[in-house]
Design an enzyme around this catalytic site. Structure first.
Site, PDB file in Angstrom:
ATOM      1  CD  GLU A 265      -2.626  -1.036   2.616  1.00  0.00           C
ATOM      2  OE1 GLU A 265      -3.549  -2.009   2.686  1.00  0.00           O
ATOM      3  OE2 GLU A 265      -2.502  -0.230   3.334  1.00  0.00           O
ATOM      4  CE  LYS A 267       4.757   5.388   6.926  1.00  0.00           C
ATOM      5  NZ  LYS A 267       4.608   6.576   7.288  1.00  0.00           N
ATOM      6  NE  ARG A 272      -2.567   4.304  11.793  1.00  0.00           N
ATOM      7  CZ  ARG A 272      -1.759   3.367  12.153  1.00  0.00           C
ATOM      8  NH1 ARG A 272      -0.344   3.740  12.100  1.00  0.00           N
ATOM      9  NH2 ARG A 272      -2.094   2.065  12.341  1.00  0.00           N
ATOM     10  NE  ARG A 287       2.147   7.386  15.953  1.00  0.00           N
ATOM     11  CZ  ARG A 287       2.946   6.865  15.160  1.00  0.00           C
ATOM     12  NH1 ARG A 287       3.152   7.316  13.866  1.00  0.00           N
ATOM     13  NH2 ARG A 287       3.518   5.986  15.358  1.00  0.00           N
ATOM     14  CD  GLU A 497       5.657   9.588   5.849  1.00  0.00           C
ATOM     15  OE1 GLU A 497       6.378  10.032   6.688  1.00  0.00           O
ATOM     16  OE2 GLU A 497       4.397   9.390   5.844  1.00  0.00           O
TER      17      GLU A 497
END
EC number: 6.5.1.1
Length: 1322
Positions: A265, A267, A272, A287, A497
């Protein structure tokens, strides 16, 4: 319970944990506090303490809004001190070093300031009161978040200051220090939260991972003895996210997931976020378990309408969608867009966003993407990409596989382009993407799939352009310049990223980083190009780097119009990682002289163009990159330009970002220092235009090209490279010397030289920086790694010399060759002297210059003539006291040295002399004897050696047999004075190792090693029964004492200078405890066979004197035989008396035969003199009353030879004597004892003389001793009177006072006599 638990108890635990080094001790202290303060009745209050131990996990209290800078200003207000006071400046500039301690640690700096204003007594504050105060402090921040007026901000600051002021009044400095660390949420205890949870309860960590509620953990797990059933996740309570493990390349990632179904996948570069939906109640948890309610206005309606269940938890990334460019926007704009949706476009930051949007809008109009009406309303908006689901309906799905969770995610979420997306391989973003763009998620079946997906994701995700894109870009940039917004430009590339690799069969584990998810980022693979930038400023560090510059502000040069050196530099980025501690210290040391303190708001140096942003502002500036100095030389004027700053090569992530903080148009993400470029001058740093070209070249449209066949191949020179050290490896290139344990280390220059010569070169010494022991190649190489059949050049010879072990070279050999091949002996007479210079302290400091010059001069004199100067006392052979203005004796030296160095003064090899010895030796161009200039007392060495030397066991087999026969005497012999009398004390400590004394080898004979018997065998202090001697046995022992090993207390070896071809003499002195007058009866009754056996072995063993014998001179067997033969010739058979007939006839004949075989004359230059009769210090001689027997005369004759041999040493040798410490002490206390000569003393002496051997306490008119001819002058120069005719000498070799000189000032007597005299009236 928390209402009664004092906060000081918690502070005491913090202090103890900060001092402990191991985590086990820290955990034990935490457990002890919980058990002590919170008993069975107070377990419900665990939360009040744990929220202070783990302040970072307490989400009920919220944020204080106080970091170091803000906390410093609030603390200044709370203390009521002026902002320009030293303490206020100290708090504000807490990172800076200088002369301050604890720089870089705000809590310690604040404690220093508070310590001067607070008492040491605690105010008795409880944990509950501390929590209440912290709740009020956090409430002020949360209330002010609703308003943005400056007045409210000022009121908020004053309210916080009042709360801190009340805490200061109720605490001491130590408690306030830990309170500040709790506010900063950084206790620095050295213990992890995992350890704290485990010590509190075994299930605490698992429960916190699924609830993120510290209070709930403390309430449910208040009984450590009861285990808790694992709890599942709940909607509305944050869950710790599952984390991914970092890998450096695709191949290593594929090895970890080999054999599993893998999904790859993209990034995303966003935040997040977990979205919790419970009906219409929406939470956005980060997070860090924080609820970001600012996302609610823009996303709540979208989530409620497009999630098809009432209760669910989604895990994904919050991004920003750019509707103009039809892509996700760059990282960093999430919060700005959320605030814009919530508060409107009112701040300056949003104004900057408007300018960006205007530029983008002009571009959009030209490419006909968007109408003018739609621009301000739908340009950018929040967008959420969900890649996992944790809860659906009323069921937790974290225990299902990732494949099943993807299927549930597609059923629960209805994608909405630009608002809500899902990331699955078979739908979501992959369906909405343009046809020419790569996929966002794929199923990877091989390593090639992973590498291809990574390359497509990172390098080839661009905005689709038209043929006129370049013209539009120019138009956009010119428009931005018109708006004075030249620090920004449009970036058309979307660089993600990295990628994430996931195991499709894995379950979702809260807080897990075990390798089920792997992340691969572009900066792990290949960073951007190295950029050579120049340092223009520095930032002070914190923690262990506190007080020192730890980060640097770097800049780019602005090209000059006249092609000269650059005159201005733009601030570019801030970098501090990548260097080791040693490299960083060296760089800071080089730059420190050019640092200039940044006194904001004063203008920075004129060379630098900066934004004065708070994050950019450095603590120190470099004064200027260059430094010009004009110098004059006769009629010539020239200018020298030196570099004050340093160029460093930095690298970073390949993605660049627009920057508001720095003056350069772009900045870097995660920059780090690659290397220091000391070789580059300051004007060769990277300029702005070159950097912009690099950025634009990487942001342009790229096309997938065929593989380049012109790359360098691994087979260019026929070698191969291996990552592992297997059997196929023939050569290894190592980076550390530790690799020498594996084999030979080859320098990389060998490979370069082989490539240069086009052939395989032989491994010469210059290619072996770590030469191995050459026993592996004895047939090819010598002990110094020089090949026998290969020629070497200068570089090889240098390498051999540099790797030679200097320790294996004998220093005596070096001195021998230096002396042998020295051109002029005048310049090497100090060869072998290692001198430690003691600089005597001066009372007047004004004379330091004179003293330093004198010390420098004597050092030069020493080194010019072959000597060495040592900085420590251990290897020194000479200690020279350099005292210019005052006399300095040995006592002053002894007291001034530390105890660790005083022990070296007792070494007989160390000569302690004045600087006069060195000066006179230089003046006479020869090394003068040290005895004349010696400052060491005569008795210091003897006494200390007797006390410090270890006892040894005799190594002779026959002596061991004799010891068994004499066991009864050893058992009943009394111990030395001051030793414990119990047998347990003797056996408590193991016997020390024997001290082996090796004498120099003579000719073909082996070197002698004598072992001294331990002190238990000392017969010198036997009991009262030993006063009845066996005269015959004593006489035999006297004769044999020169051929038997000494079994008494440890002797003191005295080595005299070598004269001519004769060997150096070693004399063994006997301690006072072995006084023959105190030997017991059992010691005298020896078996005649035993004596005969000792006589028979006299020619085969090198042994010392009997314990009852005095200190005698030890000589070789050949010398002893010749001396005994000479004795027999002098005495003759007619001189023997009746007592001599008692000797064993066989023993005497054997001795005479041995003596006649080995004849030796007295040493040359010795003359025989007769010593007058005189009682040795209070002991009356018995020879005047009892006629001397022939055996006594024989023994006296032997002593005459011994005395002659003792006194015929070097011309300047000092005479040594034994001084008893108690004796000296009594004489110092009662000087009159030295003048007393009582009848009692005489009677005691007479009684002792009856049992003493003839050589103890007696002297006759026929006592003869050889005296060196030149000893008079040397003795007078050394302060010791030379022996002369008519003087009496004791058995120990100490000269007695001259009878013509009258009564002595201090007469030496035995301490036993003194004790008897003192106790005579009792």
């Amino acid at each position: 319970m928390a209402a009664t638990v004092r906060f000081g108890l918690l502070v005491a635990m913090f202090q103890a944990m900060s001092r402990d080094r191991t985590a086990a001790k820290k955990r034990a202290r935490l457990r002890a506090l919980l058990d002590r303060a919170y008993g069975p009745g107070g377990r419900d209050d665990y939360f009040s303490a744990l929220r202070l131990v783990l302040p970072g996990l307490d989400r009920e209290r919220g944020s204080y809004g106080l970091k170091e800078a803000a906390l410093a200003s609030v603390l200044v207000d709370a203390l009521g001190i002026a902002k320009d006071s030293p303490d206020a400046v100290r708090l504000t500039n807490w990172r800076r070093g200088g002369g301050f301690r604890n720089a870089g640690n705000f809590a310690l700096v604040a404690a220093e300031v508070l310590q001067r204003r607070q008492g040491m007594t605690s105010g008795g504050l409880t944990i509950k009161e501390v929590n209440d105060a912290l709740d009020r402090l956090a409430a002020t921040e949360n209330s002010v978040c609703l308003e943005s007026e400056k007045l409210l901000l000022i009121l908020d600051r004053s309210e916080k200051a009042s709360i801190l002021s009340s805490l200061i009044k109720k605490t001491n400095a130590l408690e306030m220090k830990w309170l500040l660390m709790i506010i900063l949420k950084d206790l620095k205890l050295g213990i992890s939260e995992k350890s704290v949870f485990h010590e509190f309860h075994p299930d605490a960590e698992d429960l916190f991972n699924v609830t993120c509620d510290l209070r709930l953990v403390c309430e449910k797990l208040n009984d450590r003895s009861q285990r808790h059933k694992r709890q599942d996740i709940e909607v509305g309570k944050a869950v710790r996210p599952q984390l991914s493990m970092r890998v450096n390349n695709a191949s290593s990632a594929w090895k970890k997931l080999h054999g599993k179904q893998v999904v790859a996948e993209c990034k995303f570069d966003g935040d997040r976020i977990q979205i919790h939906k419970n009906g219409e109640e929406i939470h956005f948890f980060s997070r860090s378990f924080l609820d970001h309610s600012e996302y609610a206005p823009g996303m709540s309606k979208v989530i409620i309408e497009n999630i098809l269940v009432d209760r669910c938890i989604l895990d994904g990334e919050m991004l920003v969608w750019d509707t103009v460019l039809n892509r996700f926007a760059e990282f960093g704009s999430n919060q700005e867009i959320a605030k814009a949706a919530k508060e409107g476009l009112e701040t300056d930051r949003q104004l900057c966003c408007i300018l960006e949007w205007i530029a983008s809008y002009v571009l959009a109009l030209c490419v006909n993407i968007l109408s003018c009406q739609d621009f301000f309303f739908s340009n950018k908006r929040e967008s959420y990409v969900a890649f996992d689901i944790l809860y659906a309906g009323d069921t937790s799905v974290i225990h299902q596989s990732l494949t099943e969770r993807h299927e549930i995610l597609q059923k629960v979420v209805r994608p909405l382009k630009g608002h809500l997306e899902i990331l699955v391989p078979t739908g979501g973003l992959n369906i909405h993407r343009p046809p020419d763009e790569p996929c966002w998620s794929i199923l990877a079946h091989s390593l090639d799939d992973v590498e291809k997906f990574f390359k497509d994701t990172v390098d080839n995700r661009f905005f689709p352009t038209s043929p006129n894109t370049d013209e539009l870009s120019n138009l956009s940039i010119s428009l931005m310049i018109q708006f004075r917004f030249s620090d920004y430009s449009i970036c058309y590339v979307l660089r993600e990223e990295g990628i994430i690799l996931k195991d499709l069969e894995s379950k979702w584990e809260p807080g897990d980083r075990s390798g089920k998810w792997l992340k691969l980022k572009p900066d792990y693979i290949h960073a951007g190009a190295d950029l050579d930038v120049i340092i223009i400023g520095g930032y002070y560090g914190s923690g262990r780097r506190g007080g020192e510059v730890a980060q640097f502000l770097v800049g780019l040069a602005v090209p000059s119009d006249d092609n000269s050196y650059p005159k201005r530099f733009l601030s570019f980025c801030r970098v501090g990682t990548g260097l080791s501690d040693e490299e960083l210290d060296a760089l800071v040391t080089k730059l420190k002289p050019h640092f200039r303190k940044n006194e904001y708001p004063k203008k920075p140096p004129r060379f630098y163009e900066v934004t004065n942003h708070s994050k950019e502002r450095p603590d120190v500036w470099i004064e200027s990159p260059d430094k010009q100095s004009v110098r004059f030389r006769k009629h010539l004027i020239y200018c020298i330009t030196k570099c004050r700053s340093v160029i460093i090569s930095i690298t970073s992530d390949i993605r660049t970002i627009k920057s508001e903080v720095f003056a350069a148009p772009y900045s870097l993400r995660f920059p780090r220092i690659q290397r220091l470029r000391y070789d580059k001058p300051w004007h060769e740093c990277l300029d702005v235009q070159a950097f912009v070209d690099i950025v634009h070249s990487s942001n342009g449209t790229t096309h997938r090209a065929a593989d380049d066949d012109n790359d360098l191949k691994n087979v260019k020179n026929g070698g191969s490279f291996s990552m592992n050290l297997n059997d196929s490896v023939t050569h290894c290139i190592a980076a550390e010397k530790k690799a020498t344990r594996q084999g030979r280390i080859i320098h990389y220059s060998w490979i370069l030289d082989c490539c240069k010569e086009k052939r395989l070169l032989h491994l010469q010494p210059k290619f072996d920086p770590c030469l191995q022991p050459m026993h592996k190649f004895p047939e090819e190489i010598d002990s110094y790694a020089d090949y026998f059949y290969w020629d070497i050049d200068i570089s090889d010879l240098k390498q051999i010399f540099s790797n030679m072990d200097r320790a294996v070279v004998d220093s005596n050999m070096v001195h021998h060759y230096k002396k042998k091949y020295c051109a002029d002996e005048r310049f090497c007479f100090f060869q072998g002297c290692c001198v430690y210079f003691y600089h005597a302290p001066l009372v007047n400091a004004d004379y330091n210059v004179i003293s330093d010059l004198a010390l420098k001069r004597v050092k030069q004199d020493l080194t010019m003539h072959g000597g060495q100067v040592c900085s420590i006392l251990a290897p020194a052979t000479h200690l020279i006291i350099v005292s210019v203005l005052q006399a300095y004796n040995f006592d002053m030296l002894y007291k001034s040295l530390p105890p660790a160095e005083r022990r070296y003064l007792h070494d007989k090899r160390l000569q302690v002399v004045s600087n006069k010895w060195l000066e006179d030796s230089v003046e006479k161009q020869t090394r003068l004897p040290e005895t004349t200039y010696s400052l060491k007392p005569d008795t210091l060495e003897e006494i200390e050696i007797e006390r410090s030397e270890e006892t040894v066991q005799p190594c002779n087999d026959k002596l061991e047999e004799n010891e068994k026969a004499d066991t009864s005497h050893v058992k009943h012999a009394p111990r030395k004075r001051g030793r414990p009398s119990s047998s347990a004390s003797r056996t408590a400590k193991p016997a020390p190792r024997p001290v082996r004394r090796t004498r120099a080898r003579r000719g073909n004979q082996h070197a002698k090693i004598d072992d001294v018997e331990p002190e238990e065998s000392d017969h010198g202090e036997t009991g009262l029964d030993d006063q009845i001697p066996d005269t015959d046995n004593i006489s035999k022992m006297e004769v044999d004492s020169f051929d038997k090993d000494q079994v008494s207390a440890r002797p003191v070896r005295r080595t005299r200078a070598r004269r001519g071809k004769q060997h150096a003499k070693i004399d063994y002195g006997q301690s006072e405890e072995s006084d023959p007058g105190e030997t017991g009866q059992d010691d005298q009754r020896l078996d005649a066979d035993y004596i005969s056996k000792m006589e028979e072995d006299s020619s085969d063993r090198d042994q010392g004197a009997h314990p009852t014998a005095p200190r005698v001179v030890r000589r070789s067997r050949a010398q002893r035989g010749k001396w005994l033969a000479k004795i027999d010739r002098e005495t003759g058979p007619g001189e023997t008396g009746q007592d001599d007939k008692k000797l064993n006839a066989d023993s005497i004949s054997k001795m005479e035969e041995h003596a006649h075989d080995k004849d030796q004359e007295p040493p040359p230059g010795a003359q025989l003199i007769t010593l007058d009769e005189q009682e040795p210090k209070g002991i009356k001689s018995s020879t005047t009353e009892t006629p001397s027997s022939p055996k006594h005369e024989r023994n006296q004759t032997v002593l005459r030879r011994d005395t002659a041999e003792t006194t015929s040493s070097a011309t300047c040798e000092k005479m040594e004597q034994m001084v008893d410490p108690l004796h000296a002490m009594l004489l110092d206390m009662i000087p009159s004892l030295g003048q007393m000569k009582t009848d009692v003393g005489n009677r005691v002496a007479e009684a002792k003389a009856e049992t003493n051997p003839p050589w103890v306490g007696s002297s006759t008119s026929s006592y003869v001793a050889p005296v060196p001819q030149a000893s008079a002058s040397s003795a007078s120069s050394s302060g010791v009177p030379a022996p002369h005719a008519g003087s009496s000498t004791q058995s120990t070799g100490v000269p007695a006072p001259d009878p013509t000189a009258g009564a002595p000032k201090k007469k030496k007597v035995s301490y036993k006599d003194v004790a008897g005299a003192l106790l005579k009236d009792w």
